[in-house]
Design an enzyme around this catalytic site. Structure first.
Site, PDB file in Angstrom:
ATOM      1  CD  GLN A 151      27.497  -7.420  24.481  1.00  0.00           C
ATOM      2  OE1 GLN A 151      27.789  -6.355  25.023  1.00  0.00           O
ATOM      3  NE2 GLN A 151      26.538  -7.517  23.567  1.00  0.00           N
ATOM      4  CB  CYS A 180      25.195  -3.896  25.595  1.00  0.00           C
ATOM      5  SG  CYS A 180      23.730  -3.302  24.700  1.00  0.00           S
ATOM      6  CG  HIS A 210      26.656  -0.796  22.539  1.00  0.00           C
ATOM      7  ND1 HIS A 210      26.438  -2.097  22.911  1.00  0.00           N
ATOM      8  CD2 HIS A 210      27.937  -0.502  22.934  1.00  0.00           C
ATOM      9  CE1 HIS A 210      27.523  -2.580  23.500  1.00  0.00           C
ATOM     10  NE2 HIS A 210      28.437  -1.628  23.534  1.00  0.00           N
ATOM     11  CG  ASN A 265      31.930  -1.932  24.785  1.00  0.00           C
ATOM     12  OD1 ASN A 265      30.750  -2.150  25.053  1.00  0.00           O
ATOM     13  ND2 ASN A 265      32.374  -1.965  23.541  1.00  0.00           N
TER      14      ASN A 265
END
Length: 374
Positions: free
Chosen positions: A156, A162, A303, A324
């Site tokens: 990102q 996110c 997150h 992630n």
């Protein structure tokens, strides 16, 4: 004069060390393979800092900036060593240096982590999960990566987006499961076009799902490339739709059980929210149990990630496989294993508190009891 010397001495030491040690940095090393306990003296730690700079391609504009970053680097290294010293098993989570190691947690949080209050959802396409799911035939381990339902790990960048990566990952997964092909979808389209979210300042994947349905679909990364900024929506690009969803189910600030979440993940990759702590920032391997989240007393989160599977270690520790969006050099090639079945209602770092998954075709879980949100 002594006061002036005291102020200039740290700058001189950094300058002198950079001259003397730069030549000893070799191309073949990797900081992830180094024993950090080998670097104890100020000179050795600065040598490590130089190695880290080279591997992460970090550059500073001034000597003053380098000095300040070196101090933060030393503080983070001390924290990593202290946490690793408490490991009791090879399967315990391990911390390490990464591209964030010259940033304090506070600075890191302002860029990458944002606490977003999730809104009450409206419309007939979103359904709030009211009861637990049941799927007794689910295997003891499952990994959507091995089923071809997960794209490569993305990055990102310096943008708190996110939520967009979690949303595209979930849509990519359900598209592969239902339509038998795996798209590479555009996060930038969501960042720029989902006006109900805050772009690089955070957002919720539920709103991304709403947008995709209202837009009639979402385009590919190739047609709407990632820029890591809040640029205006390119409506022409956004109309080049390649896949869509029919609806989505969600839960919010009301934890679901590990068995229910396992059931959802067995059916498809699932978007979830969690609290990314300082330990999470420096995660490098093992099963993460989030000890520095224990002080959080509510479903607080900052997150968004994607759960793509679950499993157990040889010593019987259950975990989630979590994708992630900080690039493949973070964690375990971009992933983190998060402990499950902990006995905590909210799960590790609140991973059980809030989540959603998109629906497409006939992929609903029959055992779920859902209610159209008000």
């Amino acid at each position: 004069m002594s006061s002036l010397v005291a102020k200039l001495l740290p700058l001189f030491l950094v300058w002198y060390a950079s001259i003397c040690l730069a030549s000893s940095v070799h191309d073949e090393y990797s900081i992830s393979n180094l024993d950090l306990d080998m670097f104890t003296s100020e000179k050795e730690v600065f040598h490590l800092f130089q190695m880290w700079k080279k591997e992460t391609e970090r550059e500073y504009q001034t000597l003053e900036e380098q000095t300040a970053r070196f101090q933060i680097f030393k503080s983070n290294l001390k924290y990593i060593r202290e946490k690793n010293a408490k490991r009791k098993s090879p399967n315990d989570s391990r911390l390490g240096l990464n591209k964030f190691s010259d940033m304090s947690y506070e600075e890191f949080s302002k860029i990458y982590l944002h606490e977003i209050e999730e809104p009450i959802m409206e419309g007939n396409n979103s359904k709030r999960i009211l009861n637990d799911a049941s799927c007794r035939n689910a295997p003891s381990s499952w990994d959507w990566r091995t089923k071809g339902a997960v794209t490569y790990v993305k990055d990102q960048g310096r943008c708190g987006s996110c939520w967009a990566f979690s949303a595209t990952g979930a849509i990519e997964g359900i598209t592969r499961i239902v339509s038998k092909w795996l798209p590479d979808l555009s996060e930038q389209q969501l960042i720029s076009c989902v006006t109900s979210n805050k772009g690089c300042q955070g957002g919720w994947y539920g709103k991304a799902f709403d947008y995709v349905m209202n837009n009639g679909g979402i385009t590919s990364e190739a047609h709407y490339p990632y820029r890591a900024d809040g640029s205006a929506c390119n409506y022409a690009w956004a109309r080049n739709r390649i896949t869509t969803i029919d609806g989505y189910a969600y839960w919010r600030d009301s934890p679901i059980s590990d068995s229910s979440l396992r059931c959802f993940v067995y059916n498809q990759p699932v978007s979830v929210s969690l609290y990314a702590s300082a330990e999470f920032k420096s995660y490098a391997g093992g099963i993460f149990k989030g000890d520095d989240c224990l002080h959080i007393r509510s479903c607080k989160h900052n997150h968004a990630v994607l759960i793509v599977g679950y499993g157990s270690s040889r010593d019987g520790r259950d975990y989630w496989i979590v994708k992630n969006s900080w690039g493949p050099n973070w964690g375990k090639q971009g992933y983190i294993l998060i402990k499950r079945n902990t006995g905590s209602t909210r799960g590790v770092c609140n991973i059980n508190c809030s989540g959603a998954y998109p629906t497409k075709g006939n992929n609903e879980i029959p055992a779920l009891k859902l209610a159209t949100s008000i």
